[in-house]
Structures are given as structure tokens and as C-alpha cells.
Write a protein that holds these residues in place. Structure first.
Motif, PDB file in Angstrom:
ATOM      1  N   LEU A  55       0.809  -1.216   0.000  1.00  0.00           N
ATOM      2  CA  LEU A  55       0.000   0.000   0.000  1.00  0.00           C
ATOM      3  C   LEU A  55       0.847   1.272   0.000  1.00  0.00           C
ATOM      4  O   LEU A  55       0.338   2.352  -0.258  1.00  0.00           O
ATOM      5  CB  LEU A  55      -0.938   0.013   1.214  1.00  0.00           C
ATOM      6  CG  LEU A  55      -1.980  -1.109   1.282  1.00  0.00           C
ATOM      7  CD1 LEU A  55      -2.797  -0.997   2.562  1.00  0.00           C
ATOM      8  CD2 LEU A  55      -2.879  -1.103   0.063  1.00  0.00           C
ATOM      9  N   GLY A  56       2.148   1.134   0.308  1.00  0.00           N
ATOM     10  CA  GLY A  56       3.042   2.287   0.338  1.00  0.00           C
ATOM     11  C   GLY A  56       3.183   2.928   1.710  1.00  0.00           C
ATOM     12  O   GLY A  56       3.904   3.905   1.866  1.00  0.00           O
ATOM     13  N   TYR A  92      -3.635 -14.594   4.575  1.00  0.00           N
ATOM     14  CA  TYR A  92      -4.363 -13.485   3.957  1.00  0.00           C
ATOM     15  C   TYR A  92      -4.512 -12.349   4.960  1.00  0.00           C
ATOM     16  O   TYR A  92      -4.609 -12.592   6.168  1.00  0.00           O
ATOM     17  CB  TYR A  92      -5.752 -13.941   3.509  1.00  0.00           C
ATOM     18  CG  TYR A  92      -5.736 -14.866   2.318  1.00  0.00           C
ATOM     19  CD1 TYR A  92      -5.908 -14.358   1.034  1.00  0.00           C
ATOM     20  CD2 TYR A  92      -5.560 -16.232   2.472  1.00  0.00           C
ATOM     21  CE1 TYR A  92      -5.907 -15.188  -0.068  1.00  0.00           C
ATOM     22  CE2 TYR A  92      -5.556 -17.079   1.375  1.00  0.00           C
ATOM     23  CZ  TYR A  92      -5.728 -16.555   0.105  1.00  0.00           C
ATOM     24  OH  TYR A  92      -5.720 -17.384  -0.987  1.00  0.00           O
ATOM     25  N   VAL A  93      -4.561 -11.141   4.447  1.00  0.00           N
ATOM     26  CA  VAL A  93      -4.730  -9.968   5.303  1.00  0.00           C
ATOM     27  C   VAL A  93      -5.604  -8.954   4.568  1.00  0.00           C
ATOM     28  O   VAL A  93      -5.523  -8.818   3.349  1.00  0.00           O
ATOM     29  CB  VAL A  93      -3.362  -9.367   5.716  1.00  0.00           C
ATOM     30  CG1 VAL A  93      -2.549  -8.973   4.519  1.00  0.00           C
ATOM     31  CG2 VAL A  93      -3.512  -8.208   6.654  1.00  0.00           C
ATOM     32  N   LYS A  94      -6.469  -8.293   5.337  1.00  0.00           N
ATOM     33  CA  LYS A  94      -7.301  -7.233   4.773  1.00  0.00           C
ATOM     34  C   LYS A  94      -7.660  -6.239   5.864  1.00  0.00           C
ATOM     35  O   LYS A  94      -7.638  -6.560   7.052  1.00  0.00           O
ATOM     36  CB  LYS A  94      -8.588  -7.794   4.168  1.00  0.00           C
ATOM     37  CG  LYS A  94      -9.560  -8.380   5.187  1.00  0.00           C
ATOM     38  CD  LYS A  94     -10.836  -8.868   4.511  1.00  0.00           C
ATOM     39  CE  LYS A  94     -11.770  -9.536   5.506  1.00  0.00           C
ATOM     40  NZ  LYS A  94     -13.032  -9.947   4.877  1.00  0.00           N
ATOM     41  N   ALA A  95      -7.975  -5.039   5.432  1.00  0.00           N
ATOM     42  CA  ALA A  95      -8.508  -4.031   6.345  1.00  0.00           C
ATOM     43  C   ALA A  95     -10.015  -4.250   6.378  1.00  0.00           C
ATOM     44  O   ALA A  95     -10.683  -4.107   5.359  1.00  0.00           O
ATOM     45  CB  ALA A  95      -8.172  -2.638   5.865  1.00  0.00           C
ATOM     46  N   GLU A  96     -10.525  -4.620   7.525  1.00  0.00           N
ATOM     47  CA  GLU A  96     -11.960  -4.875   7.654  1.00  0.00           C
ATOM     48  C   GLU A  96     -12.738  -3.573   7.794  1.00  0.00           C
ATOM     49  O   GLU A  96     -13.808  -3.413   7.229  1.00  0.00           O
ATOM     50  CB  GLU A  96     -12.221  -5.790   8.859  1.00  0.00           C
ATOM     51  CG  GLU A  96     -13.655  -6.188   9.034  1.00  0.00           C
ATOM     52  CD  GLU A  96     -14.181  -7.131   7.962  1.00  0.00           C
ATOM     53  OE1 GLU A  96     -15.417  -7.294   7.908  1.00  0.00           O
ATOM     54  OE2 GLU A  96     -13.401  -7.698   7.174  1.00  0.00           O
ATOM     55  N   SER A  97     -12.170  -2.654   8.564  1.00  0.00           N
ATOM     56  CA  SER A  97     -12.800  -1.341   8.716  1.00  0.00           C
ATOM     57  C   SER A  97     -11.721  -0.329   9.095  1.00  0.00           C
ATOM     58  O   SER A  97     -10.707  -0.681   9.686  1.00  0.00           O
ATOM     59  CB  SER A  97     -13.905  -1.377   9.775  1.00  0.00           C
ATOM     60  OG  SER A  97     -13.369  -1.699  11.035  1.00  0.00           O
ATOM     61  N   VAL A  98     -11.969   0.918   8.727  1.00  0.00           N
ATOM     62  CA  VAL A  98     -11.001   1.980   8.984  1.00  0.00           C
ATOM     63  C   VAL A  98     -11.676   3.070   9.806  1.00  0.00           C
ATOM     64  O   VAL A  98     -12.747   3.553   9.444  1.00  0.00           O
ATOM     65  CB  VAL A  98     -10.465   2.581   7.666  1.00  0.00           C
ATOM     66  CG1 VAL A  98      -9.413   3.647   7.958  1.00  0.00           C
ATOM     67  CG2 VAL A  98      -9.893   1.503   6.764  1.00  0.00           C
ATOM     68  N   GLN A 141      -5.518   7.355   2.087  1.00  0.00           N
ATOM     69  CA  GLN A 141      -5.066   6.201   2.859  1.00  0.00           C
ATOM     70  C   GLN A 141      -6.229   5.251   3.149  1.00  0.00           C
ATOM     71  O   GLN A 141      -6.093   4.035   3.028  1.00  0.00           O
ATOM     72  CB  GLN A 141      -4.419   6.649   4.168  1.00  0.00           C
ATOM     73  CG  GLN A 141      -3.065   7.294   3.982  1.00  0.00           C
ATOM     74  CD  GLN A 141      -2.530   7.884   5.278  1.00  0.00           C
ATOM     75  OE1 GLN A 141      -3.262   8.550   6.028  1.00  0.00           O
ATOM     76  NE2 GLN A 141      -1.260   7.650   5.541  1.00  0.00           N
ATOM     77  N   LYS A 142      -7.364   5.808   3.535  1.00  0.00           N
ATOM     78  CA  LYS A 142      -8.544   4.976   3.803  1.00  0.00           C
ATOM     79  C   LYS A 142      -8.934   4.190   2.566  1.00  0.00           C
ATOM     80  O   LYS A 142      -9.245   2.996   2.643  1.00  0.00           O
ATOM     81  CB  LYS A 142      -9.717   5.847   4.272  1.00  0.00           C
ATOM     82  CG  LYS A 142      -9.548   6.406   5.656  1.00  0.00           C
ATOM     83  CD  LYS A 142     -10.741   7.281   6.026  1.00  0.00           C
ATOM     84  CE  LYS A 142     -10.550   7.921   7.390  1.00  0.00           C
ATOM     85  NZ  LYS A 142     -11.693   8.749   7.777  1.00  0.00           N
ATOM     86  N   ASP A 143      -8.911   4.844   1.416  1.00  0.00           N
ATOM     87  CA  ASP A 143      -9.265   4.178   0.169  1.00  0.00           C
ATOM     88  C   ASP A 143      -8.275   3.055  -0.156  1.00  0.00           C
ATOM     89  O   ASP A 143      -8.670   1.975  -0.593  1.00  0.00           O
ATOM     90  CB  ASP A 143      -9.324   5.200  -0.974  1.00  0.00           C
ATOM     91  CG  ASP A 143      -9.894   4.593  -2.230  1.00  0.00           C
ATOM     92  OD1 ASP A 143     -11.009   4.031  -2.175  1.00  0.00           O
ATOM     93  OD2 ASP A 143      -9.226   4.671  -3.284  1.00  0.00           O
ATOM     94  N   LEU A 144      -6.979   3.301   0.068  1.00  0.00           N
ATOM     95  CA  LEU A 144      -5.966   2.268  -0.173  1.00  0.00           C
ATOM     96  C   LEU A 144      -6.212   1.044   0.711  1.00  0.00           C
ATOM     97  O   LEU A 144      -6.092  -0.098   0.243  1.00  0.00           O
ATOM     98  CB  LEU A 144      -4.565   2.816   0.102  1.00  0.00           C
ATOM     99  CG  LEU A 144      -3.952   3.690  -0.977  1.00  0.00           C
ATOM    100  CD1 LEU A 144      -2.682   4.357  -0.460  1.00  0.00           C
ATOM    101  CD2 LEU A 144      -3.654   2.877  -2.227  1.00  0.00           C
ATOM    102  N   PHE A 145      -6.527   1.255   1.971  1.00  0.00           N
ATOM    103  CA  PHE A 145      -6.805   0.138   2.878  1.00  0.00           C
ATOM    104  C   PHE A 145      -7.963  -0.711   2.374  1.00  0.00           C
ATOM    105  O   PHE A 145      -7.911  -1.937   2.418  1.00  0.00           O
ATOM    106  CB  PHE A 145      -7.152   0.634   4.287  1.00  0.00           C
ATOM    107  CG  PHE A 145      -5.978   0.802   5.197  1.00  0.00           C
ATOM    108  CD1 PHE A 145      -5.101  -0.246   5.445  1.00  0.00           C
ATOM    109  CD2 PHE A 145      -5.765   2.008   5.848  1.00  0.00           C
ATOM    110  CE1 PHE A 145      -4.023  -0.097   6.307  1.00  0.00           C
ATOM    111  CE2 PHE A 145      -4.682   2.168   6.708  1.00  0.00           C
ATOM    112  CZ  PHE A 145      -3.810   1.109   6.931  1.00  0.00           C
ATOM    113  N   LEU A 146      -8.998  -0.069   1.926  1.00  0.00           N
ATOM    114  CA  LEU A 146     -10.225  -0.786   1.571  1.00  0.00           C
ATOM    115  C   LEU A 146     -10.245  -1.324   0.143  1.00  0.00           C
ATOM    116  O   LEU A 146     -11.102  -2.136  -0.188  1.00  0.00           O
ATOM    117  CB  LEU A 146     -11.431   0.113   1.838  1.00  0.00           C
ATOM    118  CG  LEU A 146     -11.585   0.512   3.316  1.00  0.00           C
ATOM    119  CD1 LEU A 146     -12.714   1.523   3.478  1.00  0.00           C
ATOM    120  CD2 LEU A 146     -11.834  -0.712   4.191  1.00  0.00           C
TER     121      LEU A 146
END
Length: 154
Positions: A55-56, A92-98, A141-146
Motif C-alpha cells: 500500500l506504500g 491473507y490480510v485485509k482491512a476490515e474497517s477503517v 489512505q482509507k481508500d488504499l486500505f479498503l
């Protein structure tokens, strides 16, 4: 299976895209020959760092002139199936919520057959070095996470 942070397991599982491959080392097993219960946390860290690099974020945080750093506030793991020496896994890894300055990161470990072997979640907070207080994520940043949309094969 009842896991408090997952409402519908199959729907939750389908939301993962990014993974980091790992192979269980002999030193990561216990006296009974299966994966020691502390090791998934190391795998979570490896996968999380690769995800953040993609994500940078890591490159920015590692810059000495940058004012913010990430801090893991909590972390948990649920064990679903035994794992043994020399097994190849995908973590696996993901941002579930920000949130404002935090992100709820979820993890899923699968074996070579795609069976879920462990899962977990944790909160990471972006904070300023100077004050130790949360630093809000930008909209970018929020958009990159999701929306990371990538898989890697290490």
C-alpha cells in the motif's frame, strides 16, 4: 464455528485478496509436532508488513523525517485446524474497517487445500512520534486500505 468478529464466515473469507505465503519451519512446531500457538502472530506480522508495503505505508513510516508510525493496539488468533511442520500456508490480510486513526485488520491462514487453519484480527493505530496520539488517516489512505486489489506469491 463461532468467532465473535465474524458474522458470516464464508462471506468474510471471500473478502480477502492479498496474501503472503509461508512454510512452517521445524523450529515453529512444538513437542507434539504441530504449529506452536504463538507462531500465527509472527505470520500475521509478516503478512501485515507486506500488505502495508504494498500500500506504500511502510516506506513512508520508515522515512526518518516522517512524523507518524504504526502501533499494534491489540491482536487475537482463533485456531481452526492443526498445522504441522513443512506445510505451505497462505496468510491473507485485509482491512476490515477503517476508523479516524485506527484500522481493524483481519487475517486468515489457509493450507495447500484452501482449508482455513486459523484466523485473527487486530487493531493498528497510526500515531505521531512527537505526541504519541492518533494521527488521522487521509481519505487516500482509507481508500488504499479498503481497495488493495492484489495477490502476491513470495
Amino acid at each position: 464455528m463461532k468467532i465473535p468478529y465474524i458474522i458470516n464466515f464464508e462471506e468474510w473469507r471471500a473478502g480477502f485478496e492479498f496474501y503472503y505465503p509461508v512454510k512452517v519451519r521445524f523450529s515453529e512446531t512444538d513437542l507434539f509436532g504441530h504449529l506452536n500457538n504463538t507462531v500465527p502472530f509472527i505470520y500475521f506480522e509478516q503478512a501485515r508488513i507486506e500488505f502495508l508495503k504494498h500500500l506504500g505505508f511502510m516506506q513512508t513510516w520508515l522515512d526518518p523525517s516522517n512524523e507518524s508510525i504504526p502501533v499494534v493496539a491489540n491482536l487475537q488468533c482463533d485456531f481452526l485446524k492443526q498445522v504441522f511442520f513443512d506445510q505451505e500456508l497462505r496468510v491473507y490480510v485485509k482491512a476490515e474497517s477503517v476508523g479516524n486513526s485506527s484500522v481493524d485488520i483481519h487475517y486468515l491462514g489457509t493450507d495447500a487445500d484452501g482449508q482455513s487453519v486459523f484466523c485473527g484480527r487486530g487493531t493498528m493505530v497510526q500515531m505521531t512520534k512527537a505526541t504519541g496520539k492518533g494521527k488521522p488517516w487521509t481519505d487516500e489512505q482509507k481508500d488504499l486500505f479498503l481497495h488493495p486489489a492484489v495477490k502476491i506469491d513470495g
